[in-house]
Design an enzyme around this catalytic site. Structure first.
Site, PDB file in Angstrom:
ATOM      1  N   THR A   1       0.827  -1.199   0.000  1.00 16.25           N
ATOM      2  CA  THR A   1       0.000   0.000   0.000  1.00 16.25           C
ATOM      3  C   THR A   1       0.861   1.249   0.000  1.00 16.25           C
ATOM      4  OG1 THR A   1      -1.624  -1.241   1.288  1.00 16.25           O
ATOM      5  CG2 THR A   1      -1.940   1.127   1.174  1.00 16.25           C
TER       6      THR A   1
ATOM      7  N   TYR B   1       5.928 -12.630   2.839  1.00 18.49           N
ATOM      8  CA  TYR B   1       4.640 -12.297   2.230  1.00 18.49           C
ATOM      9  C   TYR B   1       4.381 -13.288   1.092  1.00 18.49           C
ATOM     10  CZ  TYR B   1       0.881  -9.135   0.600  1.00 18.49           C
ATOM     11  OH  TYR B   1      -0.322  -8.583   0.244  1.00 18.49           O
TER      12      TYR B   1
ATOM     13  N   LYS C   1       2.725 -13.888   6.020  1.00 19.86           N
ATOM     14  CA  LYS C   1       1.545 -13.114   5.650  1.00 19.86           C
ATOM     15  C   LYS C   1       0.988 -13.709   4.366  1.00 19.86           C
ATOM     16  CE  LYS C   1      -0.014  -8.521   4.252  1.00 19.86           C
ATOM     17  NZ  LYS C   1       0.369  -7.146   3.859  1.00 19.86           N
TER      18      LYS C   1
END
Length: 319
Positions: A59, A146, A171
């Protein structure tokens, strides 16, 4: 496995207790980094109740930042957090560059790293294991892997990573609950431990399903622009308030996911638009991302207004 924490400080994995805040990176009208706006954004999130700050991640447009900009942003996030919550910095690309960004994050005072998928190539499991092991060994920072796109782990690889000093978490941005259940089970069966996160865009929509396999932590893009809604949902989920959670899923989160699907890159650009709607000018997105259509920004504004109405006592909004 968890690295030894700094004296007087709990291990990083034990400090994640609440919503995970992934701030956007702010740019000025000329497209240059706007550290003042970024600081205000991070400060506002911490004061609103974020459990951790994940700076310069997806983000936060990690892909669009120079090393110098990255270090400046991470340092600013660390200063604004002021030890109240941990700061985790993104890293990525190939192993050499991932190590470089990791060391910059360590210099800037970050508490940990979120290792995004290697750039472009589709590696096999042995290659992924070598990549994340090298990254974990490069600094003293704990690493969260991730999983998404070209970096999807088998249960066996997850077990191997759980044995690597410094790798503390996974994640999941893939959304394969069958795979995640097998990963959680395989790691647990070996007597090992990882900290698991739901990292899907608009993770609240799938948070109830992830809780069913024991994954309670999640990243909240909504927290960037509507922390009151995000926190209300998190409390409802934590407290077993199914009525509130279902009301927000049906009236806010599901429509938001459908809006996000209207444009490529909206997982970032629509979030930045939401922050601007809240009164903080964080600028637009850098290429190759594009701004959301004006009609979609207007729809987002209506959705946020409706989401807040769902929190208010009264018809259809009883808490």
């Amino acid at each position: 496995m968890t690295s030894a924490p700094s004296p007087g400080r709990a291990p990083l994995a034990d400090r994640f207790d609440g919503l995970l805040f992934f701030p956007v990176t702010a740019y000025g009208p000329d497209g240059a980094l706007d550290l003042d706006a970024f600081r205000a954004h991070v400060r506002g999130g911490v004061e609103a109740g974020a459990a951790a700050v994940f700076a310069c991640c997806g983000t936060g447009e990690f892909h669009a930042l120079t090393p110098e900009e990255f270090r400046a942003c991470v340092a600013a996030a660390v200063e604004e957090a002021a030890g109240r919550v941990p700061v985790v910095a993104g890293t990525g690309y190939g192993t050499a560059l991932a190590v470089r960004y990791a060391r910059l994050a360590e210099e800037a005072g970050a508490d940990g790293l979120l290792a995004m998928p290697p750039y472009l190539v589709v590696a096999d499991q042995a290659g992924l294991l070598r990549h994340y092991t090298a990254l974990a060994r490069a600094t003293s920072l704990d690493v969260i892997v991730y999983q998404r796109d070209n970096a999807v782990l088998t249960p066996a690889t997850a077990v191997a990573l759980a044995r690597v000093d410094g790798v503390i978490g996974l994640k999941d941005g893939l959304g394969d609950l069958d795979l995640m259940q097998r990963v959680v089970s395989a790691v647990r069966a070996e007597g090992l431990d990882l900290c698991y996160f739901n990292g899907l865009p608009t993770a609240e929509l799938t948070a109830p399903a992830y809780r069913g396999i024991g994954v309670t932590l999640y990243s909240s893009a909504v927290f960037c622009f509507a922390p009151d809604i995000a926190l209300a949902f998190h409390r409802a989920l934590r407290d077993g308030d199914d009525a509130t959670a279902d009301r927000l899923i049906d009236g806010f989160y599901r429509p938001l996911v459908e809006l996000r699907a209207q444009g490529r890159g909206y997982a970032v650009s629509l979030v930045k638009a939401g922050v601007r709607l809240g009164g903080l000018d964080v600028g637009g997105v850098r290429p190759p991302l594009s701004e959301p259509a004006p009609a979609h920004v207007e729809e987002l504004a209506r959705l946020v207004e409706h989401g807040r109405a769902l929190l208010a006592p009264g018809p259809g909004g009883e808490r």
